[in-house]
Design a protein around this motif. Structure first.
Motif, short mmCIF file in Angstrom:
data_model
loop_
_atom_site.label_atom_id
_atom_site.label_comp_id
_atom_site.label_asym_id
_atom_site.label_seq_id
_atom_site.Cartn_x
_atom_site.Cartn_y
_atom_site.Cartn_z
N PRO A 67 1.29 -1.19 0.67
CA PRO A 67 -0.01 0.04 0.03
C PRO A 67 0.73 1.49 0.23
N ASP A 68 1.93 1.32 0.04
CA ASP A 68 2.82 2.25 0.54
C ASP A 68 4.73 2.26 -0.66
N SER A 69 4.23 1.42 -1.38
CA SER A 69 4.88 1.39 -2.40
C SER A 69 6.67 1.31 -1.77
N GLY A 90 2.09 7.88 -6.45
CA GLY A 90 0.78 8.29 -6.96
C GLY A 90 0.31 7.54 -8.25
N THR A 91 -0.31 6.78 -8.63
CA THR A 91 -1.59 6.39 -9.64
C THR A 91 -0.79 7.55 -10.80
N GLY A 92 0.52 7.86 -11.48
CA GLY A 92 0.33 8.40 -12.21
C GLY A 92 0.35 10.18 -11.27
N SER A 93 2.02 11.08 -12.16
CA SER A 93 1.99 11.39 -11.39
C SER A 93 0.15 12.79 -11.58
N ASP A 94 -0.15 12.60 -12.43
CA ASP A 94 -1.69 13.38 -12.89
C ASP A 94 -2.41 12.73 -11.53
N GLU A 95 -2.34 11.26 -10.75
CA GLU A 95 -3.23 11.50 -9.42
C GLU A 95 -2.43 12.49 -8.00
N LEU A 96 -1.25 12.85 -8.03
CA LEU A 96 -0.62 13.54 -7.33
C LEU A 96 -1.06 15.01 -7.89
N THR A 220 7.09 16.59 -9.00
CA THR A 220 6.37 15.25 -9.38
C THR A 220 6.85 14.95 -9.84
N ARG A 221 7.70 13.83 -9.94
CA ARG A 221 8.04 13.42 -10.95
C ARG A 221 6.86 11.82 -11.73
N THR A 222 7.00 11.02 -12.79
CA THR A 222 6.61 10.22 -13.51
C THR A 222 7.55 9.31 -14.03
N PHE A 223 7.17 7.91 -14.36
CA PHE A 223 7.55 6.64 -14.92
C PHE A 223 6.59 6.98 -16.08
N SER A 224 5.63 7.46 -16.46
CA SER A 224 4.86 7.43 -17.76
C SER A 224 6.34 7.92 -19.06
N LYS A 225 7.30 7.94 -18.51
CA LYS A 225 8.36 9.72 -19.83
C LYS A 225 9.28 9.17 -20.28
N ILE A 226 10.21 9.24 -19.44
CA ILE A 226 11.63 7.99 -20.48
C ILE A 226 11.60 6.88 -19.58
N PHE A 227 10.44 6.90 -18.67
CA PHE A 227 11.06 5.52 -18.10
C PHE A 227 10.26 4.50 -19.45
N ASN A 255 -2.69 2.63 -4.35
CA ASN A 255 -3.05 3.73 -5.65
C ASN A 255 -2.01 3.21 -6.97
N VAL A 256 -0.73 1.94 -6.61
CA VAL A 256 0.28 2.04 -7.27
C VAL A 256 0.54 0.75 -7.66
N GLY A 257 -0.40 -0.14 -8.82
CA GLY A 257 -0.11 -1.71 -9.08
C GLY A 257 1.27 -2.31 -9.15
N LEU A 258 0.60 -4.12 -8.14
CA LEU A 258 1.92 -4.63 -8.00
C LEU A 258 3.09 -4.70 -8.62
N VAL A 259 2.28 -4.62 -9.88
CA VAL A 259 3.64 -4.77 -11.38
C VAL A 259 4.12 -4.02 -12.15
N GLY A 260 3.22 -2.27 -11.79
CA GLY A 260 4.04 -1.06 -11.48
C GLY A 260 4.84 -0.67 -10.86
N GLN A 261 5.09 -1.02 -9.01
CA GLN A 261 5.71 -0.97 -7.89
C GLN A 261 7.20 -2.17 -8.96
#
Ligand SMILES: *Cc1c(COP(=O)(O)O)cnc(C)c1O
Length: 371
Positions: A67-69, A90-96, A220-227, A255-261
């Motif tokens: 639950p706490d990544s 967060g669920t994307g930086s969008d959530e944050l 805020t940062r994200t794993f959606s872009k360069i990663f 808020n962050v899924g198992l696979v994503g973490q």
């Protein structure tokens, strides 16, 4: 007067009804045919092989994620020299971004962002009932003085994307520090570094240092872009413990899924993949900007970009909408943003060399035809 059936339905709050839903970049042509997507700033090199392998071994989908990544926050703290207690995922930086507005602003308050800023800020401000205030830009870039001039005693949150989407513009550390210094201490400054990993070390805007030193800065940062993990929806934020505590209270509990973490932890370790993604982007962006600049006599103007896309302005006979249609016809979706006051611009994600050659060729042909 009798109430109409409409009046008896659940009534949306007026500030929610005023929201225009976020319009994602296109992923298909007019005929529904799939196209190459240069419309969502995804990584053209895909995802790190290490991350893909970690995702496959992530665990059992019947179990809730941590639950706490916890591992991911530890990996982020280690990678950036931060304190894991000052990180929230967060669920994307969008959530944050939404939680930052919701946690610190509400009806009667004001949330400031710059004109041509990221489209989510307007939604985030309205979602919590606050009033969005749009500061004028400086040739499509962030204007610190204009932002500061918008501050009133109702201001609660200021959003700045650096580099900014959709313009690609960027302010250096000195300007970001000047913005922070000019804000009252009870105004939250959110520095959205979704494209931070595309910057060189010398271009660091000092956001992390500000967030470490002050009580009113969230980065805020994200794993959606360069990663290359946009599909997994993982973002993170760092700031003072009292800010992180508020976001933790109102975020989704898992808020962050198992696979994503699992994928994100491995993606952070794959520094080679990140470096080659940055180098690829920088080389192709330089080449694409030069090609667009050579069409300057046709009223074509690429804005300087520090991100993984370029906003190309069409200020002559050739119209952005025409180019958008021709590119779609050729199998490429780019981003046309008339709803954001940019009917004369196209935001084009930096793709592979072959993709950029194809896009360049279409624009060159149209420019010559329009002369
Ligand atoms: C893409 C982007 C984000 C990231 O969104 P995610 O929800 O993390 O996928 C945030 N801010 C800006 C400016 C962006 O362009």
């Amino acid at each position: 007067m009798t109430a109409s059936p409409q009046d008896r339905r659940p009534q949306p709050k007026p500030w929610i009804e005023a929201i225009h839903a976020y319009v994602p970049g296109r992923s298909s042509g007019a005929d529904g045919k799939p196209v190459i997507k240069l419309s969502a700033n995804e990584n053209p090199l895909g995802t790190s092989a290490l991350a893909l392998s970690a995702r496959r071994d992530a665990g059992r989908p019947c179990d809730y994620p941590n639950p706490d990544s916890t591992d991911l926050r530890a990996a982020l703290a280690n990678a950036h020299g931060l304190d894991a207690a000052r990180i929230v995922c967060g669920t994307g930086s969008d959530e944050l971004l939404n939680l930052a507005a919701q946690g610190f602003a509400g009806p009667g308050d004001e949330v400031i962002y710059v004109r041509y800023g990221f489209a989510v800020y307007d939604i985030a401000a309205r979602r919590c009932g606050a009033t969005p205030v749009v500061a004028p830009d400086k040739d499509y870039g962030t204007d610190v003085d204009a932002l500061l001039a918008c501050v009133t005693d109702r201001t609660r949150v200021v959003f700045v994307a650096n580099p900014n989407n959709p313009t690609g513009s960027y302010i250096p550390a000195s300007e970001l520090a000047r913005l922070h210094a000019g804000l009252p201490s009870d105004v939250l400054l959110v520095v959205d570094q979704a494209y931070g990993e595309y910057l060189t070390a010398e271009e660091d805007d000092g956001g992390f240092a500000l967030a470490a030193a002050h009580d009113n800065v969230l980065v805020t940062r994200t794993f959606s872009k360069i990663f290359g993990l946009a599909g997994d929806r993982i973002g993170w934020a760092t700031g003072a413990p009292h800010l992180i505590d508020i976001l933790n209270r109102i975020r989704g509990p898992f808020n962050v899924g198992l696979v994503g973490q699992a994928g994100a932890v491995a993606a952070l370790r794959d520094t080679d993949f990140v470096r080659s993604s940055r180098e690829h982007n920088s080389a192709e962006r330089t080449r694409f900007v030069a090609a667009m600049e050579s069409l300057g006599n046709h009223g074509i103007r690429p804005l300087p970009s520090k991100a993984n896309f370029v906003l190309v302005l069409f200020e002559g006979a050739l119209q952005a909408e025409t180019v958008f249609g021709a590119l779609l016809e050729a199998g490429y979706a780019v981003r046309h943003l008339p709803g954001q006051g940019l009917p004369h611009g196209l935001r084009i994600t930096i793709g592979t060399a072959a993709q950029m050659d194809a896009v360049t060729a279409v624009i060159q042909r149209l420019a010559e035809q329009s002369a």
